[in-house]
Design a protein around this motif. Sequence first.
Motif, PDB file in Angstrom:
ATOM      1  N   THR A 247      58.117  -3.275  90.520  1.00 35.57           N
ATOM      2  CA  THR A 247      59.247  -3.831  89.766  1.00 35.57           C
ATOM      3  C   THR A 247      59.967  -2.716  89.022  1.00 35.57           C
ATOM      4  N   ARG A 248      59.195  -1.819  88.423  1.00 35.24           N
ATOM      5  CA  ARG A 248      59.777  -0.674  87.712  1.00 35.24           C
ATOM      6  C   ARG A 248      60.623   0.171  88.651  1.00 35.24           C
ATOM      7  N   LYS A 249      60.109   0.439  89.842  1.00 35.50           N
ATOM      8  CA  LYS A 249      60.859   1.263  90.812  1.00 35.50           C
ATOM      9  C   LYS A 249      62.202   0.637  91.159  1.00 35.50           C
ATOM     10  N   VAL A 250      62.217  -0.657  91.387  1.00 38.37           N
ATOM     11  CA  VAL A 250      63.465  -1.354  91.717  1.00 38.37           C
ATOM     12  C   VAL A 250      64.418  -1.292  90.530  1.00 38.37           C
ATOM     13  N   TYR A 251      63.907  -1.564  89.337  1.00 42.25           N
ATOM     14  CA  TYR A 251      64.731  -1.511  88.126  1.00 42.25           C
ATOM     15  C   TYR A 251      65.363  -0.124  87.966  1.00 42.25           C
ATOM     16  N   GLU A 252      64.539   0.919  88.070  1.00 44.44           N
ATOM     17  CA  GLU A 252      65.041   2.282  87.878  1.00 44.44           C
ATOM     18  C   GLU A 252      66.065   2.665  88.938  1.00 44.44           C
ATOM     19  N   CYS A 253      65.883   2.201  90.137  1.00 40.70           N
ATOM     20  CA  CYS A 253      66.840   2.466  91.209  1.00 40.70           C
ATOM     21  C   CYS A 253      68.181   1.797  90.905  1.00 40.70           C
ATOM     22  N   GLU A 254      68.121   0.588  90.417  1.00 39.24           N
ATOM     23  CA  GLU A 254      69.347  -0.171  90.144  1.00 39.24           C
ATOM     24  C   GLU A 254      70.107   0.340  88.924  1.00 39.24           C
ATOM     25  N   VAL A 255      69.405   0.720  87.853  1.00 35.32           N
ATOM     26  CA  VAL A 255      70.090   1.165  86.636  1.00 35.32           C
ATOM     27  C   VAL A 255      70.198   2.680  86.537  1.00 35.32           C
ATOM     28  N   ASN A 256      69.545   3.370  87.481  1.00 35.97           N
ATOM     29  CA  ASN A 256      69.603   4.825  87.552  1.00 35.97           C
ATOM     30  C   ASN A 256      69.133   5.514  86.268  1.00 35.97           C
ATOM     31  N   GLU A 257      68.061   4.971  85.675  1.00 37.92           N
ATOM     32  CA  GLU A 257      67.420   5.622  84.530  1.00 37.92           C
ATOM     33  C   GLU A 257      65.979   5.136  84.436  1.00 37.92           C
ATOM     34  N   SER A 258      65.178   5.887  83.724  1.00 38.59           N
ATOM     35  CA  SER A 258      63.764   5.559  83.597  1.00 38.59           C
ATOM     36  C   SER A 258      63.563   4.306  82.744  1.00 38.59           C
ATOM     37  N   ALA A 259      62.601   3.508  83.142  1.00 42.68           N
ATOM     38  CA  ALA A 259      62.232   2.331  82.355  1.00 42.68           C
ATOM     39  C   ALA A 259      61.370   2.730  81.164  1.00 42.68           C
ATOM     40  N   ILE A 260      60.793   3.902  81.229  1.00 39.99           N
ATOM     41  CA  ILE A 260      59.932   4.392  80.155  1.00 39.99           C
ATOM     42  C   ILE A 260      60.757   5.247  79.210  1.00 39.99           C
ATOM     43  N   SER A 261      60.670   4.921  77.935  1.00 45.93           N
ATOM     44  CA  SER A 261      61.509   5.583  76.949  1.00 45.93           C
ATOM     45  C   SER A 261      60.691   6.028  75.744  1.00 45.93           C
ATOM     46  N   LYS A 262      61.093   7.131  75.139  1.00 50.87           N
ATOM     47  CA  LYS A 262      60.480   7.557  73.879  1.00 50.87           C
ATOM     48  C   LYS A 262      61.003   6.723  72.719  1.00 50.87           C
ATOM     49  N   GLU A 263      62.047   5.956  72.990  1.00 51.07           N
ATOM     50  CA  GLU A 263      62.658   5.106  71.968  1.00 51.07           C
ATOM     51  C   GLU A 263      61.640   4.103  71.437  1.00 51.07           C
ATOM     52  N   ASN A 264      61.662   3.910  70.110  1.00 47.88           N
ATOM     53  CA  ASN A 264      60.788   2.940  69.468  1.00 47.88           C
ATOM     54  C   ASN A 264      61.619   1.802  68.901  1.00 47.88           C
ATOM     55  N   ALA A 265      61.072   0.626  68.929  1.00 48.27           N
ATOM     56  CA  ALA A 265      61.776  -0.540  68.413  1.00 48.27           C
ATOM     57  C   ALA A 265      61.923  -0.465  66.896  1.00 48.27           C
ATOM     58  N   LEU A 266      60.967   0.159  66.239  1.00 49.18           N
ATOM     59  CA  LEU A 266      60.981   0.269  64.782  1.00 49.18           C
ATOM     60  C   LEU A 266      61.193   1.728  64.386  1.00 49.18           C
ATOM     61  N   PRO A 267      61.976   1.959  63.320  1.00 51.13           N
ATOM     62  CA  PRO A 267      62.292   3.337  62.933  1.00 51.13           C
ATOM     63  C   PRO A 267      61.170   3.993  62.110  1.00 51.13           C
ATOM     64  N   TYR A 268      60.277   4.727  62.758  1.00 51.77           N
ATOM     65  CA  TYR A 268      59.210   5.439  62.066  1.00 51.77           C
ATOM     66  C   TYR A 268      59.547   6.914  62.019  1.00 51.77           C
ATOM     67  N   ARG A 269      59.074   7.519  60.971  1.00 51.58           N
ATOM     68  CA  ARG A 269      59.200   8.958  60.875  1.00 51.58           C
ATOM     69  C   ARG A 269      58.058   9.439  59.989  1.00 51.58           C
TER      70      ARG A 269
END
Length: 107
Positions: free
Chosen positions: A77-99
């Motif tokens: 499913t990830r492979k299909v998603y990444e092919c369609e949106v042309n970007e990685s499904a895995i992100s360093k982005e976090n839902a909550l702002p931690y620092r």
Amino acid sequence: MLTNEIYKTWSGMTAREYKDFKGLRKESLRDNMTDIEVALTNVGEIATRDIARKENPQGLMKNLEVVKRGGSVARETRKVYECEVNESAISKENALPYRYVDKELIE
């Protein structure tokens, strides 16, 4: 252990490696996933559950085989998603702002 195997199969990382990738320490990994990361985790868990219900595996090794198959559904499913949106499904982005500053959490 089995949930960890689902993560590893679809993302290529264990839960600990995934948390490190996102820069998390004690925070919840799932709470800090993007929508697609949560969706892929859910796909892997649901596929695993449904396969297990159908096949009723007995013992750790049989359950591990089922977990890897469920995680593979999410990986594909990830492979299909990444092919369609042309970007990685895995992100360093976090839902909550931690620092972190000097090992202390700043929210």
